[in-house]
Design a protein around this motif. Structure first.
Motif, PDB file in Angstrom:
ATOM      1  N   GLN A  71       0.704  -1.207  -0.094  1.00 23.09           N
ATOM      2  CA  GLN A  71       0.077  -0.035   0.087  1.00 23.09           C
ATOM      3  C   GLN A  71       0.904   1.234   0.141  1.00 23.09           C
ATOM      4  OE1 GLN A  71      -3.357  -0.997  -0.166  1.00 23.09           O
ATOM      5  NE2 GLN A  71      -2.379  -3.022   0.274  1.00 23.09           N
ATOM      6  N   LEU A  72       2.001   1.313   0.298  1.00 24.73           N
ATOM      7  CA  LEU A  72       3.130   2.290   0.558  1.00 24.73           C
ATOM      8  C   LEU A  72       3.481   2.969  -1.003  1.00 24.73           C
ATOM      9  CD1 LEU A  72       5.122   1.414   3.592  1.00 24.73           C
ATOM     10  CD2 LEU A  72       3.461   3.271   3.340  1.00 24.73           C
ATOM     11  N   ALA A  73       3.945   4.083  -0.773  1.00 22.52           N
ATOM     12  CA  ALA A  73       4.671   4.306  -2.227  1.00 22.52           C
ATOM     13  C   ALA A  73       6.123   3.911  -1.997  1.00 22.52           C
ATOM     14  CB  ALA A  73       4.492   5.788  -2.382  1.00 22.52           C
ATOM     15  N   THR A  74       6.581   3.030  -2.595  1.00 20.87           N
ATOM     16  CA  THR A  74       7.813   2.437  -2.502  1.00 20.87           C
ATOM     17  C   THR A  74       8.446   2.141  -4.021  1.00 20.87           C
ATOM     18  OG1 THR A  74       7.456   0.110  -2.929  1.00 20.87           O
ATOM     19  CG2 THR A  74       7.408   0.719  -0.587  1.00 20.87           C
ATOM     20  N   SER A  75       9.935   2.282  -3.790  1.00 21.40           N
ATOM     21  CA  SER A  75      10.698   1.975  -5.078  1.00 21.40           C
ATOM     22  C   SER A  75      10.110   0.412  -5.927  1.00 21.40           C
ATOM     23  CB  SER A  75      12.116   1.898  -4.961  1.00 21.40           C
ATOM     24  OG  SER A  75      12.454   0.602  -4.040  1.00 21.40           O
ATOM     25  N   ALA A  76      10.047   0.407  -7.014  1.00 18.87           N
ATOM     26  CA  ALA A  76       9.769  -0.870  -7.420  1.00 18.87           C
ATOM     27  C   ALA A  76      10.542  -1.999  -7.309  1.00 18.87           C
ATOM     28  CB  ALA A  76       9.702  -0.593  -9.141  1.00 18.87           C
ATOM     29  N   PRO A  77      12.038  -1.806  -7.143  1.00 19.49           N
ATOM     30  CA  PRO A  77      12.554  -3.056  -6.742  1.00 19.49           C
ATOM     31  C   PRO A  77      12.284  -3.538  -5.235  1.00 19.49           C
ATOM     32  CG  PRO A  77      14.137  -1.514  -7.606  1.00 19.49           C
ATOM     33  CD  PRO A  77      12.890  -0.921  -7.565  1.00 19.49           C
ATOM     34  N   THR A  78      11.672  -2.532  -4.327  1.00 22.50           N
ATOM     35  CA  THR A  78      11.389  -2.813  -2.916  1.00 22.50           C
ATOM     36  C   THR A  78      10.315  -3.617  -2.705  1.00 22.50           C
ATOM     37  OG1 THR A  78      12.417  -0.573  -2.240  1.00 22.50           O
ATOM     38  CG2 THR A  78      10.527  -1.732  -0.883  1.00 22.50           C
ATOM     39  N   LYS A  79       9.359  -3.487  -3.704  1.00 22.89           N
ATOM     40  CA  LYS A  79       8.031  -4.366  -3.969  1.00 22.89           C
ATOM     41  C   LYS A  79       8.393  -5.778  -4.135  1.00 22.89           C
ATOM     42  CE  LYS A  79       4.093  -1.374  -4.151  1.00 22.89           C
ATOM     43  NZ  LYS A  79       4.563  -0.091  -3.541  1.00 22.89           N
ATOM     44  N   VAL A  80       9.378  -5.672  -5.280  1.00 24.22           N
ATOM     45  CA  VAL A  80       9.424  -7.060  -5.813  1.00 24.22           C
ATOM     46  C   VAL A  80      10.476  -7.946  -4.832  1.00 24.22           C
ATOM     47  CG1 VAL A  80      10.951  -8.192  -7.662  1.00 24.22           C
ATOM     48  CG2 VAL A  80       9.342  -6.122  -8.328  1.00 24.22           C
ATOM     49  N   ILE A  81      11.316  -7.237  -4.231  1.00 24.58           N
ATOM     50  CA  ILE A  81      12.277  -7.930  -3.479  1.00 24.58           C
ATOM     51  C   ILE A  81      11.548  -8.477  -1.961  1.00 24.58           C
ATOM     52  CG2 ILE A  81      14.060  -7.695  -1.649  1.00 24.58           C
ATOM     53  CD1 ILE A  81      15.429  -5.979  -3.996  1.00 24.58           C
ATOM     54  N   VAL A  82      10.556  -7.491  -1.464  1.00 24.66           N
ATOM     55  CA  VAL A  82       9.597  -7.716  -0.262  1.00 24.66           C
ATOM     56  C   VAL A  82       8.885  -9.252  -0.755  1.00 24.66           C
ATOM     57  CG1 VAL A  82       8.120  -7.125   1.377  1.00 24.66           C
ATOM     58  CG2 VAL A  82       9.968  -5.853   0.833  1.00 24.66           C
ATOM     59  N   LYS A  83       8.344  -9.350  -1.919  1.00 22.57           N
ATOM     60  CA  LYS A  83       7.422 -10.176  -2.401  1.00 22.57           C
ATOM     61  C   LYS A  83       8.196 -11.465  -2.513  1.00 22.57           C
ATOM     62  CE  LYS A  83       3.949 -11.175  -6.102  1.00 22.57           C
ATOM     63  NZ  LYS A  83       4.213 -12.368  -6.572  1.00 22.57           N
ATOM     64  N   ALA A  84       9.437 -11.484  -3.128  1.00 23.85           N
ATOM     65  CA  ALA A  84      10.368 -12.537  -3.183  1.00 23.85           C
ATOM     66  C   ALA A  84      10.609 -13.059  -1.980  1.00 23.85           C
ATOM     67  CB  ALA A  84      11.543 -12.199  -4.104  1.00 23.85           C
ATOM     68  N   LEU A  85      11.028 -12.377  -0.964  1.00 26.72           N
ATOM     69  CA  LEU A  85      11.088 -12.798   0.616  1.00 26.72           C
ATOM     70  C   LEU A  85      10.219 -13.555   0.878  1.00 26.72           C
ATOM     71  CD1 LEU A  85      13.306 -12.242   2.759  1.00 26.72           C
ATOM     72  CD2 LEU A  85      11.686 -10.557   3.476  1.00 26.72           C
ATOM     73  N   GLY A  86       8.880 -13.197   0.876  1.00 31.34           N
ATOM     74  CA  GLY A  86       7.726 -13.868   1.180  1.00 31.34           C
ATOM     75  C   GLY A  86       7.524 -15.104   0.699  1.00 31.34           C
ATOM     76  N   GLU A  87       7.795 -15.178  -0.837  1.00 28.48           N
ATOM     77  CA  GLU A  87       7.767 -16.491  -1.258  1.00 28.48           C
ATOM     78  C   GLU A  87       8.544 -17.560  -0.915  1.00 28.48           C
ATOM     79  OE1 GLU A  87       7.801 -15.077  -5.584  1.00 28.48           O
ATOM     80  OE2 GLU A  87       5.766 -14.358  -5.337  1.00 28.48           O
ATOM     81  N   LYS A  88       9.817 -16.933  -0.688  1.00 27.69           N
ATOM     82  CA  LYS A  88      10.890 -17.710  -0.364  1.00 27.69           C
ATOM     83  C   LYS A  88      10.745 -18.412   1.250  1.00 27.69           C
ATOM     84  CE  LYS A  88      14.696 -16.061  -2.980  1.00 27.69           C
ATOM     85  NZ  LYS A  88      14.608 -16.860  -4.070  1.00 27.69           N
ATOM     86  N   ARG A  89      10.209 -17.509   1.781  1.00 27.13           N
ATOM     87  CA  ARG A  89       9.897 -17.821   3.399  1.00 27.13           C
ATOM     88  C   ARG A  89       8.737 -18.866   3.289  1.00 27.13           C
ATOM     89  NH1 ARG A  89      12.824 -16.338   7.285  1.00 27.13           N
ATOM     90  NH2 ARG A  89      13.385 -14.195   7.334  1.00 27.13           N
ATOM     91  N   SER A  90       7.654 -18.797   2.526  1.00 26.13           N
ATOM     92  CA  SER A  90       6.540 -19.743   2.896  1.00 26.13           C
ATOM     93  C   SER A  90       6.993 -20.825   1.997  1.00 26.13           C
ATOM     94  CB  SER A  90       5.289 -19.272   1.839  1.00 26.13           C
ATOM     95  OG  SER A  90       5.536 -18.804   0.480  1.00 26.13           O
ATOM     96  N   GLY A  91       7.665 -20.943   0.899  1.00 25.65           N
ATOM     97  CA  GLY A  91       8.451 -22.225   0.245  1.00 25.65           C
ATOM     98  C   GLY A  91       9.285 -23.058   1.012  1.00 25.65           C
TER      99      GLY A  91
END
Length: 126
Positions: free
Chosen positions: A102-122
């Motif tokens: 929901q925040l205004a973030t840099s594009a890489p920030t959103k992708v990296i945080v999403k990837a972090l979540g996917e790696k954790r759940s995997g």
């Protein structure tokens, strides 16, 4: 393409974000100095931008953005340590993982945080 050490600091479900004045939120980090190791750059940038001393920098993964090649590290910081904006950074904030989209973030920030979540759940089922 410039190499950037990008830092993930977590406290439970919250992650540390920083911002320059008049800028979007981003993960702490920055460009490597000549001859500097990636993990050293991660710890140095974290300290410069937030005054937090990372106990260690654990390499997680890399991500190629439009302008920078992000080498993402997890840095463990003391639970009691307070993040204080420093150098070019004007704000720092612990943000709940679910609120980052929901925040205004840099594009890489959103992708990296999403990837972090996917790696954790995997890795939960192992």
């Amino acid at each position: 393409m410039k190499k950037r050490a990008t830092v993930i600091c977590r406290r439970g479900k919250r992650i540390l974000l920083v911002a320059r004045s008049q800028s979007k939120w981003a993960l702490p980090g920055g460009i490597l100095k000549h001859g500097e190791h990636l993990s050293d750059a991660a710890l140095r940038e974290l300290k410069e931008e937030t005054r937090l001393s990372g106990k260690s920098a654990k390499y997680l993964f890399q991500f190629r953005g439009a302008q920078k090649h992000h080498h993402v590290f997890y840095c463990d910081v003391s639970k009691r340590a307070k993040a204080r904006a420093s150098n070019e950074i004007s704000r720092c904030r612990w943000v709940h993982l679910e609120d980052i989209s929901q925040l205004a973030t840099s594009a890489p920030t959103k992708v990296i945080v999403k990837a972090l979540g996917e790696k954790r759940s995997g890795s939960r089922g192992k």
